[in-house]
Design a protein around this motif. Structure first.
Motif, mmCIF file in Angstrom:
data_model
loop_
_atom_site.group_PDB
_atom_site.id
_atom_site.type_symbol
_atom_site.label_atom_id
_atom_site.label_comp_id
_atom_site.label_asym_id
_atom_site.label_seq_id
_atom_site.Cartn_x
_atom_site.Cartn_y
_atom_site.Cartn_z
ATOM 1 N N SER A 43 39.208 39.648 39.934
ATOM 2 C CA SER A 43 40.349 38.911 40.470
ATOM 3 C C SER A 43 40.467 37.509 39.880
ATOM 4 N N THR A 44 39.731 37.246 38.790
ATOM 5 C CA THR A 44 39.886 36.008 38.027
ATOM 6 C C THR A 44 39.859 36.325 36.537
ATOM 7 N N CYS A 45 40.327 35.347 35.741
ATOM 8 C CA CYS A 45 40.659 35.627 34.345
ATOM 9 C C CYS A 45 39.466 35.844 33.422
ATOM 10 N N ASP A 75 47.932 35.846 35.543
ATOM 11 C CA ASP A 75 48.290 35.640 36.956
ATOM 12 C C ASP A 75 49.570 36.368 37.370
ATOM 13 N N ASN A 79 44.686 39.310 36.370
ATOM 14 C CA ASN A 79 44.324 39.295 37.799
ATOM 15 C C ASN A 79 45.600 39.200 38.617
ATOM 16 N N GLY A 93 44.233 41.294 44.532
ATOM 17 C CA GLY A 93 43.423 40.517 43.589
ATOM 18 C C GLY A 93 43.258 41.196 42.246
ATOM 19 N N LYS A 103 45.092 36.337 43.549
ATOM 20 C CA LYS A 103 44.046 35.953 42.608
ATOM 21 C C LYS A 103 42.869 35.390 43.409
ATOM 22 N N TYR A 104 41.662 35.621 42.985
ATOM 23 C CA TYR A 104 40.411 35.190 43.614
ATOM 24 C C TYR A 104 39.957 36.106 44.758
ATOM 25 N N HIS A 146 50.399 31.295 34.328
ATOM 26 C CA HIS A 146 49.342 30.420 34.815
ATOM 27 C C HIS A 146 49.843 28.981 34.934
#
Length: 503
Positions: A71-73, A34, A321, A357, A350-351, A268
């Protein structure tokens, strides 16, 4: 004449990067969680200072248009280790009890390096699933990293905000008392442990209901856990434990080439930096966690130097991300943000389908071989697999790393040529081409993203932005550029239908 020049250039590349097994460079990927484009002082941050990462940037290649794959882990980590787009696996953020996402039959980056004489380790956050479903946390937890190419693993099994809140070394939970067995459920409460929803007075800071289940170390998590009390980790000490294991792995394997995938949990949620870093910034625990991450990075790189390995070790530093502030816990990351811009000049988080992202700080460091510079080449972490294969002279199989391009000359700064097309995954698929950014229309809705005050970036209509004039992606020019939109739609459809997209 042109063909002769191409052959000559290829021979130069082969001559420059031909190694014996004894002299092949070590590879360390430092993957932060993040971390946004604007979260480092070397990338423009003024409210936090990151001298150790900045030193890597000063001595290596600092990329300004580099992207994780999603855009996510979980999807980003999947693509990094397989060289394959995560949408092909329908990969999404996994629950803590998910089965292993990467097939044991699939070729992976660590498997490829193993075949070429490397010892391999993953240390840190995993979040790619474990077992075949119905994991017995009190016995052998398999399959996992060891079955997909790692010789050693020391893990947070999923991520810190999800149970089980334990550390896993190879196939077994550390420090587990067999008389106090672990039970996990993501469907219903088990055991008598207090939860954040029922016992908010026990929390160090509040959470939303989704994160409001079993309380561990004063913080409620996603999912229910009972037992395993002696095995439960303390968030504040995890970074030091990870650093210690990384040092031990390096010392054990310093006489041969090694690959270390060092996957931070910082920054995170839940953000619980060690007391020595509390108050390091005016941004609260998120800023302090960035400082902690920088310190651990510095200690890891110093250890390589102490062991005389600095000049024979490639370090890739990046993030899985873009940034997020409020991700389920009220830790004042929003209220204390001040002038800091986690995504730098870019829109999104993020997302999100917007640039922030997936556009993340990315540094490649190899002193004595790579000359320091800044590069605006368009690159993606998905290409690290094929690029490392190219570097060490490994020929990829037809079904190996199918979406990964061999671009070592770009990662090493010898070339400024980046990707012609670069795919970004979020709720939808996006495409970069030169300065154009196309976001594919979708009917998918993600209300939980909007609840976090994050712009998903999705629309029922095509979106096209010219980043050279509109870096914040505010002016949709799709209607005025229908030929370009048609071209980008066709390219996305080609990628979707053609798994072997390597040129």
């Amino acid at each position: 004449m042109k063909k002769i020049k191409v052959i000559f250039a290829t021979l130069i590349l082969f001559t420059t990067y031909t190694f014996s097994q004894e002299t092949r460079p070590n590879i360390v990927i430092i993957y932060v969680d993040d971390l946004g484009y604007g979260d480092l002082s070397s990338y423009g941050a003024t409210e936090v200072t990151t001298p150790n990462v900045d030193k890597l940037a000063q001595e290596g290649i600092k990329f300004t248009d580099a992207h994780c794959s999603a855009s996510t882990c979980t999807p980003s980590r999947y693509s990094l280790l397989t060289g394959r787009y995560a949408f092909r696996k329908n990969a999404a953020v996994l629950p803590g009890d998910a089965p292993l996402l990467i097939s044991t039959k699939r070729e992976t980056l660590p498997k490829m390096l193993q075949k070429n004489g490397y010892k391999t380790a993953v240390i840190g956050k995993w979040h790619l699933g474990l077992g075949n479903g119905n994991v017995d946390w009190n016995g052998k937890v398999a399959p996992g990293p060891l079955e997909i190419g790692f010789d050693y693993s020391y893990l947070i099994p999923s991520t810190g905000d999800r149970v089980p809140s334990v550390l896993l070394e190879n196939h077994h939970v550390l420090n587990l008392d067999k008389e106090d067995p672990i039970q996990i459920s993501y469907k219903k409460k088990i055991g008598n442990d207090p939860t954040g929803i029922e016992n908010p007075e026990l929390l160090r800071y509040d959470s939303d209901d989704f994160h409001g289940k079993t309380i561990i170390n004063g913080v409620s998590r996603i999912g229910y856990m009972s037992g395993g009390n002696s095995a439960r980790f303390k968030d504040e000490t995890v970074p030091y434990q990870m650093l210690n294991q990384a040092r031990l792995f390096i010392d054990k394997n310093k006489e041969q080439p090694f690959f270390l995938y060092f996957a931070f949990h910082d920054i995170h949620v839940p953000r619980l930096p060690d007391n020595r870093f509390i108050g390091s910034t005016k941004m609260g625990v998120r800023g302090d966690a960035i400082v902690q991450m920088d310190y651990i990075t510095g200690e890891l790189t110093k250890h390589l130097e102490k062991r005389g390995l600095k000049e024979n070790t490639i370090i890739v530093f990046s993030s899985d991300n873009g940034p997020v502030l409020d991700d389920g816990y009220t830790d004042q990351s929003v209220e204390l943000l001040g002038q800091h811009k986690p995504g730098g000049p870019y829109r999104g988080n993020k997302y999100s389908a917007y640039e922030a992202g997936t556009r993340v700080p990315t540094i490649v460091h190899w002193p004595g071989t790579i000359k320091p510079k800044e590069s605006d080449a368009l690159i993606t972490h998905t290409d690290l697999y094929a690029s490392f294969a190219q570097l060490i002279g490994h020929t990829l199989l037809d079904n190996e790393a199918p979406d990964s391009y061999a671009m070592w000359n770009t990662f090493s700064g010898e070339s400024c040529k980046g990707r012609k097309y670069l795919l970004e995954e979020s709720v939808t698929l996006s495409l970069r081409h030169n300065n154009y950014k196309y976001i594919h229309p979708t009917k998918k809705k993600a209300p939980w993203i909007e609840e976090k005050n994050i712009e998903s970036g999705t629309s029922l209509n095509p979106q096209l932005f010219d980043l050279s004039k509109d870096i914040e992606e505010r002016n949709n020019i799709a209607d005025k550029n229908k030929k370009l939109v048609k071209k980008f739609k066709a390219e996305i459809n080609r990628i979707i239908s053609n798994e072997v997209s390597r040129n």
